[in-house]
Design a protein around this motif. Structure first.
Motif, PDB file in Angstrom:
ATOM      1  N   ASP A  55      -5.999  -1.833  16.226  1.00  0.00           N
ATOM      2  CA  ASP A  55      -5.247  -1.730  17.475  1.00  0.00           C
ATOM      3  C   ASP A  55      -3.933  -0.988  17.268  1.00  0.00           C
ATOM      4  N   ALA A  56      -3.232  -1.300  16.187  1.00  0.00           N
ATOM      5  CA  ALA A  56      -1.966  -0.610  15.908  1.00  0.00           C
ATOM      6  C   ALA A  56      -2.204   0.861  15.589  1.00  0.00           C
ATOM      7  N   PHE A  57      -3.294   1.153  14.885  1.00  0.00           N
ATOM      8  CA  PHE A  57      -3.615   2.540  14.551  1.00  0.00           C
ATOM      9  C   PHE A  57      -3.911   3.353  15.805  1.00  0.00           C
TER      10      PHE A  57
ATOM     11  N   GLU B 297      -8.776   2.077  24.557  1.00  0.00           N
ATOM     12  CA  GLU B 297      -8.778   2.378  23.123  1.00  0.00           C
ATOM     13  C   GLU B 297      -9.808   3.458  22.792  1.00  0.00           C
TER      14      GLU B 297
ATOM     15  N   TRP C 254       0.511   7.873  20.873  1.00  0.00           N
ATOM     16  CA  TRP C 254       1.828   8.480  21.020  1.00  0.00           C
ATOM     17  C   TRP C 254       1.871   9.920  20.554  1.00  0.00           C
TER      18      TRP C 254
ATOM     19  N   GLU D 207      -2.945   2.634  18.847  1.00  0.00           N
ATOM     20  CA  GLU D 207      -1.708   2.729  19.613  1.00  0.00           C
ATOM     21  C   GLU D 207      -0.817   3.840  19.068  1.00  0.00           C
ATOM     22  N   ALA D 208      -0.781   3.990  17.738  1.00  0.00           N
ATOM     23  CA  ALA D 208       0.002   5.071  17.149  1.00  0.00           C
ATOM     24  C   ALA D 208      -0.583   6.434  17.504  1.00  0.00           C
TER      25      ALA D 208
ATOM     26  N   ARG E  20      -6.116  -3.478  11.301  1.00  0.00           N
ATOM     27  CA  ARG E  20      -4.988  -2.946  12.059  1.00  0.00           C
ATOM     28  C   ARG E  20      -5.450  -1.852  13.007  1.00  0.00           C
TER      29      ARG E  20
ATOM     30  N   ASP F 212      -9.153  -2.817  28.177  1.00  0.00           N
ATOM     31  CA  ASP F 212      -8.573  -2.550  26.855  1.00  0.00           C
ATOM     32  C   ASP F 212      -9.524  -1.744  25.987  1.00  0.00           C
TER      33      ASP F 212
ATOM     34  N   ASP G 253      -7.885  -1.257   5.039  1.00  0.00           N
ATOM     35  CA  ASP G 253      -6.954  -2.043   5.834  1.00  0.00           C
ATOM     36  C   ASP G 253      -6.929  -1.630   7.301  1.00  0.00           C
TER      37      ASP G 253
END
Length: 319
Positions: free
Chosen positions: A207-209, A65, A215, A211-212, A205, A61, A201
């Motif tokens: 991991d979400a950043f 990342e 894409w 992941e975005a 976040r 992981d 923030d």
């Protein structure tokens, strides 16, 4: 074979042109600038190799990342960096080759060779390919996917950067295009300001950043490499094919935009017929006349349009 030989010769000419211009620029700039450029390029290559190479000793992981974040940031810097820091170099300007008897394919080969062999592209490509080979190559599908994805990533960044540069060059030849370029710059600046305000923030976040970012089309090669590292053959091949198709599309767009620049090298001044419009749009009140006058100034003055666009976009960002 004669066609391939001639294209290889043209590529050598493009490389020679690029390095001749670079050496002349460095010779005029002095020894300190030359040393700084060499140290910066070598340091960037080593940092990229170390960051990507240490993925061999980290968890899956964390390695995925790191690769996604590094490749996305490298791609965004490669595409938007030259435009933001003063424009692209003249070796990829198609108008410089307008008087030469060359086909679109031959002109593309010269431009591609010049674009790929600068100091920055060579440092980035070397660090990317060597680091991915060390840190992300395993037995199995990764032996096939990782080298191809690394090469595809480099060509993808080059195609996106040169297509954007050609598109901006075309946009500067009309008022609508210049206004659109100003609007895009204002939106980019407002987005960066908003992201900076929300930076506190991002840590929660992250991991979400990341992941975005994965894409983004420019980061698709990273998704192929991550899938190959996990041993997922079908997703790895799918992302690799998608990256290759996107690369081909961007290079085809670059060729088309270059041809458009050559065919429409100079903007022709076309006289407009005067219409029988009423003065100040037929305003009957003082407020209507003042509003009509400001609207006319806004349409005819580039400075007023730039101020209006930046004020609107950054007002929304501040809000």
């Amino acid at each position: 074979w004669p066609v391939v030989t001639s294209l290889v010769a043209l590529a050598r000419i493009g490389i020679s042109l690029r390095w001749r211009l670079l050496s002349n620029r460095l010779r005029r700039s002095g020894k300190r600038t030359r040393r700084f450029m060499i140290v910066a390029a070598g340091g960037y290559t080593m940092v990229t190799v170390v960051v990507l190479g240490r993925a061999r000793f980290t968890a899956e992981d964390a390695a995925a990342e790191t690769l996604t974040l590094l490749m996305a940031s490298m791609a965004l810097g490669w595409v938007f960096g030259p435009v933001l820091i003063g424009g692209v170099d003249e070796t990829i300007d198609p108008t410089k080759l307008a008087l030469l008897p060359m086909s679109s394919t031959e002109r593309y080969v010269v431009q591609l060779a010049a674009a790929m062999t600068g100091t920055g592209p060579l440092a980035a490509a070397t660090g990317l390919c060597v680091g991915l080979t060390i840190g992300h190559t395993r037995l199995g599908i990764s032996l096939f996917v990782v080298p191809l994805a690394a090469i595809c990533a480099v060509f993808l960044m080059v195609g996106a950067a040169r297509s954007l540069a050609a598109l901006l060059a075309i946009a500067q030849r009309s008022r609508v295009g210049r206004d659109f370029a100003v609007l895009a710059a204002a939106i980019a600046g407002g987005s960066l300001f908003t992201m900076a305000q929300l930076a506190r923030d991002v840590g929660a976040r992250a991991d979400a950043f990341i992941e975005a970012l994965g894409w983004l089309p420019l980061a698709w090669p990273a998704r192929a490499i991550n899938a190959a590292r996990r041993g997922d053959e079908v997703p790895a091949l799918a992302w690799l094919v998608a990256s290759a198709m996107l690369t081909i599309a961007l290079h085809a767009a670059w060729i088309w935009l270059s041809n458009f620049l050559l065919l429409n090298g100079e903007r022709s001044a076309q006289g407009r017929r005067r219409s029988n419009r009423s003065i100040l749009s037929g305003a009957s009140t003082r407020f209507g006349a003042a509003f009509a006058r400001q609207w006319i100034y806004l349409r005819r003055s580039p400075n007023n349009r730039v101020g209006f666009v930046y004020g609107t976009v950054f007002g929304i960002a501040f809000a």
